[in-house]
Design an enzyme around this catalytic site. Sequence first.
Site, PDB file in Angstrom:
ATOM      1  N   HIS A   1      -4.015   6.502   3.536  1.00  0.00           N
ATOM      2  CA  HIS A   1      -5.077   4.603   3.006  1.00  0.00           C
ATOM      3  C   HIS A   1      -4.554   3.959   3.396  1.00  0.00           C
ATOM      4  O   HIS A   1      -5.312   2.634   4.073  1.00  0.00           O
ATOM      5  CB  HIS A   1      -4.301   4.952   1.321  1.00  0.00           C
ATOM      6  CG  HIS A   1      -5.243   4.139   0.954  1.00  0.00           C
ATOM      7  ND1 HIS A   1      -5.529   2.654  -0.015  1.00  0.00           N
ATOM      8  CD2 HIS A   1      -6.875   3.766  -0.026  1.00  0.00           C
ATOM      9  CE1 HIS A   1      -5.673   1.962  -0.402  1.00  0.00           C
ATOM     10  NE2 HIS A   1      -6.382   2.668  -0.694  1.00  0.00           N
TER      11      HIS A   1
ATOM     12  N   ASP B   1       1.038  -0.957  -0.230  1.00  0.00           N
ATOM     13  CA  ASP B   1       0.346  -0.013  -0.339  1.00  0.00           C
ATOM     14  C   ASP B   1       1.044   1.396   0.043  1.00  0.00           C
ATOM     15  O   ASP B   1       1.728   1.080  -0.576  1.00  0.00           O
ATOM     16  CB  ASP B   1      -0.691  -0.419   1.250  1.00  0.00           C
ATOM     17  CG  ASP B   1      -1.942   0.374   0.507  1.00  0.00           C
ATOM     18  OD1 ASP B   1      -1.879   1.629   0.286  1.00  0.00           O
ATOM     19  OD2 ASP B   1      -3.429   0.000   0.996  1.00  0.00           O
TER      20      ASP B   1
ATOM     21  N   SER C   1     -10.549  -1.230  -0.890  1.00  0.00           N
ATOM     22  CA  SER C   1      -9.825  -0.643  -0.251  1.00  0.00           C
ATOM     23  C   SER C   1     -10.600  -1.709   1.359  1.00  0.00           C
ATOM     24  O   SER C   1      -9.060  -1.710   2.262  1.00  0.00           O
ATOM     25  CB  SER C   1      -8.920   0.394  -0.712  1.00  0.00           C
ATOM     26  OG  SER C   1      -8.508   0.827  -0.934  1.00  0.00           O
TER      27      SER C   1
END
Length: 950
Positions: free
Chosen positions: A243, A193, A556
């Site tokens: 994220h 990620d 996600s």
Amino acid sequence: MVRAFLALAVLLGALVDLSAGFKPADSSSSRFVPNSYFVEVDASSSALSKRGLTPFAALSRTLAAVEKKGIPYTVRQRFESLPDVFHGASIQVPEGTSVDELSQIEGVKRVWPVQKIVIPREPPIDDYVSTADSSMSSQPLAKRASKAEKRATTFPPASAYAGDTFYPHVETGIDALHNAGILGAGIKIAVLDAGVDYTNPLLGGCFGPGCHISFGYDFCGDNYNGDNTPVADSDPFTTCTSHGTHVTGIIGALANEYGLSGAAPQATLGHYRVAGCNDISSDDLIVAGMMRAVQDDVDVINVSLGSVVSWINNSPTQIVAEYLATQGIAVVASAGNDRTEGLFFAAGPAAGVATLAVGATDPLYWVAYNATVRNRGTVPYMSPMPFGLTGNYFLYFTSTDPSVAADACTALPSSTPSLTSRVVVVRRGGCDFAVKLANLAKAGAKIVLIYNSPNTLTLPQFNVGSTGLTAVGGLRYEDGVKLLEYYNTTPRGQLISFPVGPLVPGVVDGVTGGTVSYYSSYGATNDLTTYPSLAAPGTNILSTVAGGLGIMRGTSQSSPLVAGAYALILAQRKSENLTPQQLKSLFMTTSVSAPNTFGSSTPDSIVSQGAGRIDVGAALAAKTLISPSELNLNDTANSNRMQRITLTNRNSEAVTYTFSSSFAQGIVTYNNARYSLASRGASSDVIPSTTPNDFDSPPYNVLFSTLSLTVPAGGTASFTVSFTVARYTQQQAAQFPIYSGFVHIRATSASQKVQTFNVPFFGLAARMIDMPILDTTGVALGPVLPFLAVGQDIATGPITVSRSNPPTVYFRLAAGTRRLRVDLVAGDIDFQGTIPSVTNPSRRLAKRSTRERELVARATPTLFSDVPTVGSIFAPDYFPPRDYLVNGPYPFSDYEYALDGKYTKKDGTTGTAQSGVSYRVLIRALKITADPTLSSSYESWLSTPFQYSA
């Protein structure tokens, strides 16, 4: 792909100015890393023995051949650790170097352009604009370590996870495993990620041995943007984006006072950073990360990023992900947030046979904390953390009519009382949330609650940002109306307070809870394999962010929940040595189908939900392995009407299996297609619908070779399932409808224990060979595609151009193709394309008529290879996917090739077009299931003639 603005030129020829509606994109927005390619070397044993080389010597020799060819290069990434599956490098070469040139070099097996991968943004909500930096949506934690502080993580005991009430865990059965002390211990999970804030105390506060996040690597650095050189580092730390931190927390957040935790909090965690601060990665970094996972002896990899591929095993990331499964490493990947692109929009690396592609559902429950209403009880409100405000506050409603949609959409009247010490409640609707909050802040408000409008999508997390507000939270519609009632019936004013406390369980989402999320990508793949594989809660998921907690949404978020669930099963059933393929089957066949709308009894389409929402408790209990875990019935031209299912009974006693079936919602690819007798297919709707319609499938039968089977302990047995051909009209078939459903298997053991399994199936009631490939509309660019242009002038006849201001050919793929060729051909070539050479200035859709097909049959040679070409402009080895139309970063994507006169000959050398000689551009795209050797198998377009001035 080349994207460029070209200056207007003075030309000799036939041009039409379409500048008003024709807007090419800036070259900086290219979805490919400039001048960068994967070069795969043939490292097969036969090729190596023939040349007397080792894999490593083969790569060195091939790279030397690249330089000998006159192509200087720099290596971005070397891929040498898995020579049996993918051996090669990603390299950067001078501008103008083509795929064809590299493909012709001795030792090269395949070539792909290195693609930029954008970390998925939070799916948009009509009345809400998220901040560009997701970390700004967090609420900070009081206790946080310094990055420089070296210490070990203090791990909570297993008892800290007992009594799990965290809403995604309750919905998926993870809570029961936590209550039983199953927490993923002994399983190693790697997250690929955008980096991780491991100083967040819920992630252990440190990095390295003895820490919760104990291993990892940074493949790119903060400043990587896809166009520059990645700068590697051994530390995956970042706070510039959240994220990766959010994804990591969904897997492994430690127990805390707020009531959330990760799915596998006792697993060994690692993080490979593959994206910079602007959330841009590239697929060569993802491949490098997956290969690193092999070295680090990882069991599960989560990849919450990807890009459209349309096919299985078609990109380096997919190839490596599938190989990892053969080595016992399970890859779990997000299916994508591109639902508005319509059907057949599968992403990689998620699309694969062994890789698990995870879609998203809206949770059954809200993330909520309790507010206390004096003398009235409690009301739940949505926020990443409890407001934690001291004292009591009077309620104030800007409108006492809950039917007013534009509540606080204009400046509050001067008669409004002081709002500084009040909790202001407003209804959603009428304008953006930002407008409401700005008006409230201007009127002096500090604390705001926004309640939902009826029967509307769930609310997002609200950001205070720079509004000057202290706290903003969300309410369900019914809770907003309840507070309004209290407000209206309390003469002296209704008081409310916000005590500190954990999450409140069981706050039901009665509007969309349990349905597939509005952003979750559709399948299937162009190979007609199931996509997504299954789904999990992904909307409004509470997890760690940089420095605190935040609520985010997307596939996600659903993918890491499943990755953590994988770890739980592997930890508890370690002695069984379950393979990634068996894990995928366990999760798919024990999933629970999602309804097509809230409260409906009709399951959503398989190409929307896959096998359904995960049920981890059922997967843990399942001792029957089912193969295959999905039935792909193909299209009407290649129908797999008879399927065999094999049952392996790993129970300690005999099990009797009985069989039945049910049907799911049908769905169409093209909403407004009309059957054309002339073209024997769809005469409109070349581009798949961005909002595909439901379709009531005609009745069809599912027959079983036997209605029951008894399988002894440790035994294996098979049965067949036969599907009758559904009767569709030609008009229905023109819409490319997908029908789907489930084969249900009820397992009853000798001791009367019962478990049910569901095997999803789907088929296409049309022929894939009829799916339009080349976009012949003006939807994306304005002018009708394809076309040749100089600047913003589009050619409608022969033109003469200068080499300093060359023409550009523009085209898009409305569907993927197994073979795409863009060639330079002689201006007098005897060839008739299936699409007219001149499609502008007419705005009408280009027709594919019977007359054109007859001309093609007479004028075009039988074999593809018989068409004479001067040389190749673009001829990729891989299968190109369909282009973005709505949700891409541009927002659309297309092909724009500047014709500077250079081309690649069949021997791999470069040629240059002569001045004063007439040429054309020929585009050919293979229809999906057609024979690539036949010329008639291609959609084709031949440009108007052009020549270069002296």
